[in-house]
Design an enzyme around this catalytic site. Sequence first.
Site, PDB file in Angstrom:
ATOM      1  N   HIS A  55       0.848  -1.197   0.000  1.00 32.77           N
ATOM      2  CA  HIS A  55       0.000   0.000   0.000  1.00 32.77           C
ATOM      3  C   HIS A  55       0.877   1.238   0.000  1.00 32.77           C
ATOM      4  O   HIS A  55       2.073   1.174   0.287  1.00 32.77           O
ATOM      5  CB  HIS A  55      -0.962  -0.006   1.191  1.00 32.77           C
ATOM      6  CG  HIS A  55      -0.315   0.139   2.540  1.00 32.77           C
ATOM      7  ND1 HIS A  55       0.517  -0.821   3.077  1.00 32.77           N
ATOM      8  CD2 HIS A  55      -0.381   1.126   3.471  1.00 32.77           C
ATOM      9  CE1 HIS A  55       0.917  -0.432   4.280  1.00 32.77           C
ATOM     10  NE2 HIS A  55       0.400   0.756   4.539  1.00 32.77           N
ATOM     11  N   ASP A  59       6.274   4.440   4.794  1.00 30.20           N
ATOM     12  CA  ASP A  59       7.172   3.420   5.369  1.00 30.20           C
ATOM     13  C   ASP A  59       7.173   2.133   4.556  1.00 30.20           C
ATOM     14  O   ASP A  59       7.972   1.227   4.826  1.00 30.20           O
ATOM     15  CB  ASP A  59       6.830   3.138   6.849  1.00 30.20           C
ATOM     16  CG  ASP A  59       5.366   2.811   7.098  1.00 30.20           C
ATOM     17  OD1 ASP A  59       4.483   3.468   6.515  1.00 30.20           O
ATOM     18  OD2 ASP A  59       5.102   1.876   7.891  1.00 30.20           O
ATOM     19  N   HIS A  60       6.311   2.049   3.528  1.00 28.39           N
ATOM     20  CA  HIS A  60       6.240   0.841   2.693  1.00 28.39           C
ATOM     21  C   HIS A  60       6.743   1.055   1.265  1.00 28.39           C
ATOM     22  O   HIS A  60       7.019   0.091   0.568  1.00 28.39           O
ATOM     23  CB  HIS A  60       4.807   0.304   2.671  1.00 28.39           C
ATOM     24  CG  HIS A  60       4.348  -0.097   4.040  1.00 28.39           C
ATOM     25  ND1 HIS A  60       4.279  -1.401   4.461  1.00 28.39           N
ATOM     26  CD2 HIS A  60       3.978   0.657   5.114  1.00 28.39           C
ATOM     27  CE1 HIS A  60       3.881  -1.442   5.726  1.00 28.39           C
ATOM     28  NE2 HIS A  60       3.694  -0.202   6.139  1.00 28.39           N
TER      29      HIS A  60
HETATM   30 ZN    ZN Z   1       3.223   0.841   7.931  1.00 29.01          ZN
HETATM   31 ZN    ZN Z   2       0.111   1.763   6.438  1.00 25.35          ZN
END
Ligand code: ZN
Ligand code: ZN
Length: 236
Positions: A55, A59-60
């Site tokens: 998603h 942080d991803h």
């Molecule tokens: Zn996250």
């Molecule tokens: Zn998230």
Amino acid sequence: MRVSFLGVGEAFGASANTSLLVDRRLLLECGPHTLLQLRRLGVGPDEVELVYISHLHGDHFLGLPALLLAFREDGRRKALTLLGPGELENVTEELLHISYGKSLGELPYKVRFLRAGGELGFMNYRLSFAPTRHSVPAMAISVAGKKKLTYACDGAPTEELVGLASHADLLVAEGYGGGAATHSSPLLAAQLARRAKVRRLALVHLWRGLAEEEVDRAREVFENLFVPADLETLEI
Ligand SMILES: [Zn+2]
Ligand SMILES: [Zn+2]
């Protein structure tokens, strides 16, 4: 199947951003800390074949520009597959532009985009997906070869996720906690592990303020639970 926890942290904590490396070929998530962690494991520029982004939270996926350009500097020539939400191609292009004034077309290797959903085959793996309940659309993934790994990504568990994780050898689930409706918790992750009849549960993406007793309580629901450390590797 070899699973390395490049990072086990949430967005703003003291651990590296949550990211997994499967068989040194499949990278699940690419946050700002992921390139550093790949370097620490000595992963070469041609080893990663696919990057999965569950998603579009920083942080991803915000580590993508540095990863793509590091591969370029390190001499990668092999095509790379980026798998994730439908917007991923546009977002990646924009990020490359904003961060380094570069574009996908300037990379010396081909980047192929695939949209996450349904079921698809990649190398010797079967990849399947299920949505979670998060503040933005998010997709958990199962990677099945000789063994099965389910990575539940961010978000509260859904019925689809119970099906996706069914009989996994390892379920990696977030246990953010803190009462957020759009996140899971150690207890919800343990209930998911139990219902899905998985073999082992790794809790990641724990909130930096989480009380340790929450993990203990979860262990009463599902005993074979552990909290991995950054850079821990295990064979499942
Ligand atoms: Zn996250
Ligand atoms: Zn998230």
